[in-house]
Design a protein around this motif. Structure first.
Motif, PDB file in Angstrom:
ATOM      1  N   PRO A 173     125.205  13.770  36.342  1.00 50.24           N
ATOM      2  CA  PRO A 173     124.713  13.781  37.769  1.00 50.24           C
ATOM      3  C   PRO A 173     123.181  13.912  37.459  1.00 50.24           C
ATOM      4  N   GLU A 174     122.428  14.395  36.402  1.00 50.91           N
ATOM      5  CA  GLU A 174     121.044  14.530  36.250  1.00 50.91           C
ATOM      6  C   GLU A 174     120.493  13.111  36.166  1.00 50.91           C
ATOM      7  N   TRP A 175     121.153  12.109  35.959  1.00 53.50           N
ATOM      8  CA  TRP A 175     120.483  10.702  35.746  1.00 53.50           C
ATOM      9  C   TRP A 175     120.119  10.225  37.016  1.00 53.50           C
ATOM     10  N   GLY A 176     120.546  10.982  38.076  1.00 44.68           N
ATOM     11  CA  GLY A 176     120.121  10.551  39.528  1.00 44.68           C
ATOM     12  C   GLY A 176     118.867  11.150  39.927  1.00 44.68           C
ATOM     13  N   ASN A 177     118.317  12.007  39.094  1.00 46.05           N
ATOM     14  CA  ASN A 177     117.043  12.741  39.262  1.00 46.05           C
ATOM     15  C   ASN A 177     115.835  11.657  39.512  1.00 46.05           C
ATOM     16  N   PRO A 178     115.108  11.805  40.782  1.00 41.94           N
ATOM     17  CA  PRO A 178     114.262  10.782  41.063  1.00 41.94           C
ATOM     18  C   PRO A 178     113.141  10.718  39.920  1.00 41.94           C
ATOM     19  N   LEU A 179     112.803  11.752  39.250  1.00 40.88           N
ATOM     20  CA  LEU A 179     111.635  11.754  38.396  1.00 40.88           C
ATOM     21  C   LEU A 179     112.106  11.129  37.096  1.00 40.88           C
ATOM     22  N   ARG A 180     113.172  10.701  36.961  1.00 35.69           N
ATOM     23  CA  ARG A 180     113.581   9.829  35.804  1.00 35.69           C
ATOM     24  C   ARG A 180     113.352   8.442  35.758  1.00 35.69           C
ATOM     25  N   LEU A 181     112.722   8.122  37.009  1.00 33.83           N
ATOM     26  CA  LEU A 181     112.335   6.582  37.315  1.00 33.83           C
ATOM     27  C   LEU A 181     111.037   6.484  36.963  1.00 33.83           C
ATOM     28  N   ARG A 182     110.430   7.518  36.500  1.00 31.49           N
ATOM     29  CA  ARG A 182     108.785   7.170  36.056  1.00 31.49           C
ATOM     30  C   ARG A 182     108.902   6.203  35.090  1.00 31.49           C
ATOM     31  N   ARG A 183     109.949   6.275  34.193  1.00 32.64           N
ATOM     32  CA  ARG A 183     110.044   5.189  33.002  1.00 32.64           C
ATOM     33  C   ARG A 183     109.590   3.888  33.574  1.00 32.64           C
ATOM     34  N   ALA A 184     110.512   3.540  34.585  1.00 32.69           N
ATOM     35  CA  ALA A 184     110.517   2.255  34.993  1.00 32.69           C
ATOM     36  C   ALA A 184     109.088   1.958  35.450  1.00 32.69           C
ATOM     37  N   LEU A 185     108.544   2.760  36.618  1.00 29.83           N
ATOM     38  CA  LEU A 185     107.359   2.627  37.165  1.00 29.83           C
ATOM     39  C   LEU A 185     106.218   2.495  36.032  1.00 29.83           C
ATOM     40  N   ASP A 186     106.238   3.089  34.876  1.00 29.98           N
ATOM     41  CA  ASP A 186     105.304   2.905  33.800  1.00 29.98           C
ATOM     42  C   ASP A 186     105.401   1.565  33.228  1.00 29.98           C
ATOM     43  N   HIS A 187     106.598   0.970  33.127  1.00 27.60           N
ATOM     44  CA  HIS A 187     106.653  -0.320  32.704  1.00 27.60           C
ATOM     45  C   HIS A 187     106.299  -1.483  33.803  1.00 27.60           C
ATOM     46  N   GLY A 188     105.724  -1.036  34.955  1.00 30.44           N
ATOM     47  CA  GLY A 188     105.452  -1.940  35.996  1.00 30.44           C
ATOM     48  C   GLY A 188     106.447  -2.555  36.916  1.00 30.44           C
TER      49      GLY A 188
END
Length: 410
Positions: free
Chosen positions: A245-260
């Motif tokens: 369930p924790e893989w749905g945490n919005p904060l875990r999307l920072r990695r994608a944002l950091d890649h542009g």
């Protein structure tokens, strides 16, 4: 118990399975799947007001699901649990979804009738309106191996592609590729060549940790092609899978944002709670609060977006809806989506509740309910165009989503 989960299992179980449900209960639960809108409703002032100031050719529903049983032979697969009354949760969910897509009464041609209904609903919108239809990747394990035994529903890329290509006036498509697949980059390149407009993920179901370094090569390819990632965040109970369930945490999307990568958070993470990974205490806070935090971060400007699909479901707090409508500074980063077929599941959305909370005028309730019996897409569009938070309403640009899918990279 999650309220959406409850609605899809308990509220309609008697009516759907014949376990004591009355005729009136069935009418409140079962979508009648009527066809063309009556002239009095089609020409109603509420409908005209919804389209006023909107260029229908720029309105794409960014969040629409394909579904079926696989009877077309085109590769859709449903977990056997969804076909067996011995597993009532999954079984009833399947009945609801197929009824909402008006494919429940077509044995042997469920896949085809689901698409035909979508075609008819799109035809009932203004000319130029389109839906972005989602493929849905099967669950994979940490080694990137497919796990059909843990997959609730699999809609292959080729199926979504072929449906969209067969009806280009109505449909676009989004691929769904697991980032741990050995061939994930090659699969993405093929999808781009075939006209995919986005990538769809549901991390906890598909077995994807968006914060894992193992996703980096896929993120790099997404950024290279400037293809947006539309991914669920927040709580998810409607579709089972192998993830955490924790893989749905919005904060875990920072990695994608950091890649542009341009990231669209489905439903604006408007349901559930997640651990605050920025806090040493690590307590849980509303997923929507974490989404709002991400929206405020400078590096997310121009990269992080939210779709407004499912925000009007009964299990959403009306305060969240009110914030989304009132945050006009967010509107350039919000995208219209329906989460079809969910708007066709009658118990999930209550216009009367929204009116009681002053988000809709009371006079709109009977009109919206009449629209829903004929066209859930139009129902969702008119409802969201009619939502008010004081003097605020969603800007027309929230609905004119077409330009979002223009890629900088050819």
């Amino acid at each position: 118990m999650n309220r959406r989960h409850f609605l899809l299992t308990g509220l309609g179980a008697g009516a759907l399975l014949g376990l004591g449900g009355t005729a009136s209960a069935r009418q409140r639960v079962w979508n009648p799947c009527r066809a063309v809108l009556p002239p009095a409703i089609a020409d109603h002032d509420l409908v005209h007001a919804a389209w006023d100031g909107i260029d229908a050719a720029r309105v794409w529903d960014v969040h629409a699901h394909l579904a079926g049983t696989g009877d077309s032979g085109a590769g859709i697969r449903m977990n056997p649990r969804m076909l067996s009354p011995l597993h009532p949760t999954e079984y009833i969910q399947r009945l609801f979804y197929l009824n909402a897509g008006c494919a429940h009464a077509a044995p042997g041609r469920v896949d085809q009738s689901y698409v035909e209904r979508l075609h008819n609903l799109a035809d009932g919108m203004r000319p130029g309106f389109k839906l972005v239809l989602f493929a849905f990747e099967q669950t994979h394990d940490a080694a990137g191996r497919p796990r059909p035994d843990l997959t609730a529903l699999h809609v292959p890329d080729r199926y979504a592609r072929d449906v969209a290509h067969a009806h280009p006036a109505y449909f676009e498509w989004a691929c769904s590729i697991h980032p741990l697949r050995e061939d994930c980059v090659e699969a993405l390149e093929a999808a781009v060549r075939d006209g995919a407009r986005a990538v769809k993920w549901l991390p906890p179901t598909m077995g994807i940790d968006p914060a894992s370094p193992a996703c980096d090569r896929f993120y790099a390819a997404l950024a290279r092609f400037d293809l947006p990632l539309i991914t669920h965040a927040g709580e998810e109970k409607a579709v089972a899978g192998a993830g955490r369930p924790e893989w749905g945490n919005p904060l875990r999307l920072r990695r994608a944002l950091d890649h542009g990568v341009r990231v669209v958070v489905a439903h604006c993470a408007s349901l559930g709670e997640d651990r605050d990974e920025d806090s040493r205490k690590g307590g849980k806070v509303a997923s929507f609060e974490l989404f709002a935090r991400l929206m405020a971060e400078p590096h997310a400007e121009g990269r992080l977006f939210g779709d407004i699909s499912a925000i009007a479901l009964r299990n959403r707090h009306t305060d969240v809806i009110r914030q989304l409508v009132a945050r006009e500074d967010w509107h350039p980063r919000l995208l219209f989506g329906t989460d079809y077929p969910l708007p066709g599941i009658l118990p999930l959305v209550s216009p009367a509740r929204l009116a009681a909370d002053k988000l809709l005028p009371a006079t709109a309730v009977p009109v919206l309910e009449a629209i829903r019996e004929h066209n859930p897409l139009l129902f969702d569009f008119v409802l969201k165009r009619t939502l008010r938070a004081g003097a605020h309403r969603f800007a027309p640009g929230v609905f004119e989503t077409r330009a979002f899918f223009d890629r900088k990279t050819p």
